[in-house]
Motif scaffolding. Structure first.
Motif, PDB file in Angstrom:
ATOM      1  N   TYR A  13     -23.118  12.652  50.586  1.00  0.00           N
ATOM      2  CA  TYR A  13     -22.914  12.263  52.109  1.00  0.00           C
ATOM      3  C   TYR A  13     -21.441  12.480  52.473  1.00  0.00           C
ATOM      4  O   TYR A  13     -21.179  13.088  53.507  1.00  0.00           O
ATOM      5  N   LEU A  14     -20.139  12.277  51.549  1.00  0.00           N
ATOM      6  CA  LEU A  14     -19.149  12.639  52.019  1.00  0.00           C
ATOM      7  C   LEU A  14     -18.779  14.113  52.285  1.00  0.00           C
ATOM      8  O   LEU A  14     -18.037  14.382  52.948  1.00  0.00           O
ATOM      9  N   ASP A  15     -19.554  14.945  51.567  1.00  0.00           N
ATOM     10  CA  ASP A  15     -19.498  16.386  51.919  1.00  0.00           C
ATOM     11  C   ASP A  15     -20.498  16.948  52.794  1.00  0.00           C
ATOM     12  O   ASP A  15     -20.797  18.260  53.012  1.00  0.00           O
ATOM     13  N   ASN A  16     -21.014  16.105  53.363  1.00  0.00           N
ATOM     14  CA  ASN A  16     -22.293  16.283  54.787  1.00  0.00           C
ATOM     15  C   ASN A  16     -23.102  17.271  54.073  1.00  0.00           C
ATOM     16  O   ASN A  16     -23.589  18.258  54.902  1.00  0.00           O
ATOM     17  N   GLU A  17     -23.813  16.970  52.891  1.00  0.00           N
ATOM     18  CA  GLU A  17     -24.838  17.718  52.368  1.00  0.00           C
ATOM     19  C   GLU A  17     -26.108  17.149  52.500  1.00  0.00           C
ATOM     20  O   GLU A  17     -27.136  17.684  51.954  1.00  0.00           O
ATOM     21  N   LEU A  18     -26.363  15.839  53.228  1.00  0.00           N
ATOM     22  CA  LEU A  18     -27.646  15.139  53.418  1.00  0.00           C
ATOM     23  C   LEU A  18     -28.278  15.206  54.722  1.00  0.00           C
ATOM     24  O   LEU A  18     -27.346  16.010  55.691  1.00  0.00           O
ATOM     25  N   ASP A  19     -29.417  15.476  54.761  1.00  0.00           N
ATOM     26  CA  ASP A  19     -30.020  15.523  56.140  1.00  0.00           C
ATOM     27  C   ASP A  19     -29.982  14.097  56.859  1.00  0.00           C
ATOM     28  O   ASP A  19     -29.294  13.268  56.329  1.00  0.00           O
ATOM     29  N   ALA A  20     -30.267  14.327  58.099  1.00  0.00           N
ATOM     30  CA  ALA A  20     -30.253  13.235  59.006  1.00  0.00           C
ATOM     31  C   ALA A  20     -30.667  11.903  58.550  1.00  0.00           C
ATOM     32  O   ALA A  20     -30.135  10.715  58.744  1.00  0.00           O
ATOM     33  N   GLN A  22     -31.603  10.921  55.458  1.00  0.00           N
ATOM     34  CA  GLN A  22     -30.711  10.440  54.153  1.00  0.00           C
ATOM     35  C   GLN A  22     -29.408   9.691  54.646  1.00  0.00           C
ATOM     36  O   GLN A  22     -28.965   8.858  53.895  1.00  0.00           O
ATOM     37  N   SER A  23     -28.760  10.650  55.671  1.00  0.00           N
ATOM     38  CA  SER A  23     -27.421   9.920  56.119  1.00  0.00           C
ATOM     39  C   SER A  23     -27.426   8.735  56.785  1.00  0.00           C
ATOM     40  O   SER A  23     -26.858   7.557  56.434  1.00  0.00           O
ATOM     41  N   VAL A  24     -28.388   8.215  57.345  1.00  0.00           N
ATOM     42  CA  VAL A  24     -28.822   7.140  57.969  1.00  0.00           C
ATOM     43  C   VAL A  24     -28.969   6.093  57.043  1.00  0.00           C
ATOM     44  O   VAL A  24     -28.422   4.876  57.171  1.00  0.00           O
ATOM     45  N   ALA A  25     -29.714   6.287  55.885  1.00  0.00           N
ATOM     46  CA  ALA A  25     -30.209   5.523  55.095  1.00  0.00           C
ATOM     47  C   ALA A  25     -28.947   5.063  53.953  1.00  0.00           C
ATOM     48  O   ALA A  25     -28.896   3.971  53.912  1.00  0.00           O
ATOM     49  N   VAL A  26     -28.168   6.105  53.701  1.00  0.00           N
ATOM     50  CA  VAL A  26     -26.794   5.646  53.140  1.00  0.00           C
ATOM     51  C   VAL A  26     -26.102   4.765  53.978  1.00  0.00           C
ATOM     52  O   VAL A  26     -25.298   3.763  53.331  1.00  0.00           O
ATOM     53  N   VAL A  27     -25.761   4.993  55.305  1.00  0.00           N
ATOM     54  CA  VAL A  27     -24.921   4.459  55.946  1.00  0.00           C
ATOM     55  C   VAL A  27     -25.417   2.838  56.273  1.00  0.00           C
ATOM     56  O   VAL A  27     -24.569   2.135  56.078  1.00  0.00           O
ATOM     57  N   ARG A  28     -26.784   2.767  56.447  1.00  0.00           N
ATOM     58  CA  ARG A  28     -27.395   1.372  56.393  1.00  0.00           C
ATOM     59  C   ARG A  28     -27.152   0.612  55.357  1.00  0.00           C
ATOM     60  O   ARG A  28     -26.889  -0.625  55.222  1.00  0.00           O
ATOM     61  N   HIS A  29     -27.330   1.378  54.113  1.00  0.00           N
ATOM     62  CA  HIS A  29     -27.105   0.687  52.875  1.00  0.00           C
ATOM     63  C   HIS A  29     -25.667   0.223  52.746  1.00  0.00           C
ATOM     64  O   HIS A  29     -25.248  -1.099  52.190  1.00  0.00           O
ATOM     65  N   MET A  30     -24.726   1.009  52.971  1.00  0.00           N
ATOM     66  CA  MET A  30     -23.158   0.637  52.919  1.00  0.00           C
ATOM     67  C   MET A  30     -22.896  -0.444  53.817  1.00  0.00           C
ATOM     68  O   MET A  30     -21.891  -1.264  53.505  1.00  0.00           O
ATOM     69  N   SER A  39     -16.931   1.811  46.732  1.00  0.00           N
ATOM     70  CA  SER A  39     -17.063   3.125  45.837  1.00  0.00           C
ATOM     71  C   SER A  39     -17.101   4.371  47.073  1.00  0.00           C
ATOM     72  O   SER A  39     -16.192   5.220  46.524  1.00  0.00           O
ATOM     73  N   PHE A  40     -17.593   4.363  48.097  1.00  0.00           N
ATOM     74  CA  PHE A  40     -17.307   5.333  48.950  1.00  0.00           C
ATOM     75  C   PHE A  40     -15.964   5.431  49.560  1.00  0.00           C
ATOM     76  O   PHE A  40     -15.258   6.609  49.675  1.00  0.00           O
ATOM     77  N   ALA A  41     -15.086   4.251  49.865  1.00  0.00           N
ATOM     78  CA  ALA A  41     -14.071   4.549  50.064  1.00  0.00           C
ATOM     79  C   ALA A  41     -12.939   4.903  49.017  1.00  0.00           C
ATOM     80  O   ALA A  41     -12.116   5.797  49.332  1.00  0.00           O
ATOM     81  N   ASP A  42     -13.352   4.622  47.769  1.00  0.00           N
ATOM     82  CA  ASP A  42     -12.527   4.971  46.757  1.00  0.00           C
ATOM     83  C   ASP A  42     -12.514   6.750  46.412  1.00  0.00           C
ATOM     84  O   ASP A  42     -11.703   7.450  46.525  1.00  0.00           O
ATOM     85  N   TYR A  43     -14.002   7.133  46.839  1.00  0.00           N
ATOM     86  CA  TYR A  43     -14.230   8.741  46.702  1.00  0.00           C
ATOM     87  C   TYR A  43     -13.522   9.429  47.800  1.00  0.00           C
ATOM     88  O   TYR A  43     -13.111  10.449  47.850  1.00  0.00           O
ATOM     89  N   THR A  44     -13.467   8.607  49.156  1.00  0.00           N
ATOM     90  CA  THR A  44     -12.736   9.426  50.006  1.00  0.00           C
ATOM     91  C   THR A  44     -11.371   9.449  49.996  1.00  0.00           C
ATOM     92  O   THR A  44     -10.760  10.551  50.426  1.00  0.00           O
ATOM     93  N   LYS A  45     -10.577   8.443  49.339  1.00  0.00           N
ATOM     94  CA  LYS A  45      -9.190   8.379  49.012  1.00  0.00           C
ATOM     95  C   LYS A  45      -8.789   9.477  48.034  1.00  0.00           C
ATOM     96  O   LYS A  45      -7.877  10.109  48.076  1.00  0.00           O
ATOM     97  N   LEU A  46      -9.661   9.522  47.183  1.00  0.00           N
ATOM     98  CA  LEU A  46      -9.410  10.606  46.001  1.00  0.00           C
ATOM     99  C   LEU A  46      -9.460  11.960  46.656  1.00  0.00           C
ATOM    100  O   LEU A  46      -9.096  12.866  46.276  1.00  0.00           O
ATOM    101  N   ARG A  47     -10.645  12.261  47.726  1.00  0.00           N
ATOM    102  CA  ARG A  47     -10.858  13.453  48.039  1.00  0.00           C
ATOM    103  C   ARG A  47      -9.363  13.831  49.062  1.00  0.00           C
ATOM    104  O   ARG A  47      -8.900  14.892  49.002  1.00  0.00           O
ATOM    105  N   GLU A  48      -9.031  12.733  49.807  1.00  0.00           N
ATOM    106  CA  GLU A  48      -7.826  13.064  50.712  1.00  0.00           C
ATOM    107  C   GLU A  48      -6.521  13.431  49.820  1.00  0.00           C
ATOM    108  O   GLU A  48      -5.826  14.088  50.039  1.00  0.00           O
ATOM    109  N   GLY A  49      -6.633  12.769  48.575  1.00  0.00           N
ATOM    110  CA  GLY A  49      -5.062  12.864  47.830  1.00  0.00           C
ATOM    111  C   GLY A  49      -5.207  14.290  47.092  1.00  0.00           C
ATOM    112  O   GLY A  49      -4.308  14.835  46.937  1.00  0.00           O
TER     113      GLY A  49
END
Length: 258
Positions: A13-20, A22-30, A39-49
């Motif tokens: 999801y962070l790399d925009n590799e999911l279809d629409a 799956q993306s909606v399902a992940v967002v709703r779950h978060m 966990s997603f926030a940590d991944y985002t910070k790591l990628r930015e770093g």
């Protein structure tokens, strides 16, 4: 979507590799799961770093010169190797002939395998989309005599509909859907609190045995029978989904006939 499924999809999801869907399902779950959101926030910070320019340094000029230096020319071919050329050519010719003979079978196998994976992936994505509000059913009925006639005039084929309520898989309804660029019939069954989508459409290929694909916590079982291709998708246990397929295939359970 369960946490185990979401964690498998967070990086994609962070790399925009999911279809629409799956993306909606992940967002709703978060939105309802602080742990996965953290966990997603940590991944985002790591990628930015990792993308910070301060982490990278220009290579020294001496090292860059070594990289760009011209490579020495390869040694000349020795006469002895020239004498082996006929043997090498013969071996190459034999290998090419073997590949040519095996190519049709390999291509057919790969093509069929690719089709199987493609149908499973599209059916699972469609199943996830159907879980969104107002997307599951077009005709709501537990009566096969209502569901089957509803498809008349909407498809260029007549879908096979069975009442499996006595076997623990009650019919819920049906809807029009699309897989692989063509219209298909989707029948909706239930197994306790779980939904089973059964997709079907006509094909010209011969009958095939059921094959199972697991993906993101969902199972897809597909098979071909009587010039119809079927794909059953659900997040029930694989044993339950296999039992559903067996019950649907059972000729002693008579489908609705025109």
């Amino acid at each position: 979507m369960m946490c185990d499924d979401a964690r498998l999809l967070l990086h994609a999801y962070l790399d925009n590799e999911l279809d629409a869907a799956q993306s909606v399902a992940v967002v709703r779950h978060m939105q309802s799961c602080p742990s996965c959101a953290a966990s997603f926030a940590d991944y985002t910070k790591l990628r930015e770093g990792m993308a910070r320019a301060s982490l990278y340094r220009r290579a020294p000029d001496a090292l860059r010169k070594q990289w760009s230096a011209e490579k020495p020319a390869p040694p000349a071919v020795q006469p002895a190797r020239a004498r082996r050329a006929p043997v090498a050519l013969a071996m190459a010719a034999g290998f090419a002939a073997a590949v040519a003979m095996a190519a049709p079978l390999w291509f057919l196998t790969a093509h069929r395998s690719g089709d199987t994976a493609q149908w499973a992936n599209e059916a699972i994505s469609s199943h996830i989309r159907s879980m969104q509000p107002q997307h599951l059913v077009d005709v709501v009925s537990t009566d096969q005599h209502t569901v089957k006639p509803w498809f008349d005039g909407k498809l260029d084929f007549s879908p096979r509909v069975k009442d499996l309520a006595s076997l623990g898989f009650p019919l819920v309804g049906g809807r029009l859907d699309a897989l692989g660029g063509r219209d298909v019939a989707a029948l909706i069954y239930k197994r306790r609190l779980h939904i089973i989508n059964l997709y079907q459409w006509p094909v010209t290929s011969s009958d095939t045995s059921p094959s199972t694909t697991q993906m993101h916590g969902y199972a897809a079982i597909q098979w071909t029978a009587d010039r119809m291709h079927f794909v059953a998708v659900s997040n029930v246990s694989e044993n339950d989904l296999r039992q559903f397929v067996q019950d649907f295939q059972d000729d002693s359970v008579t489908p609705l006939m025109r």
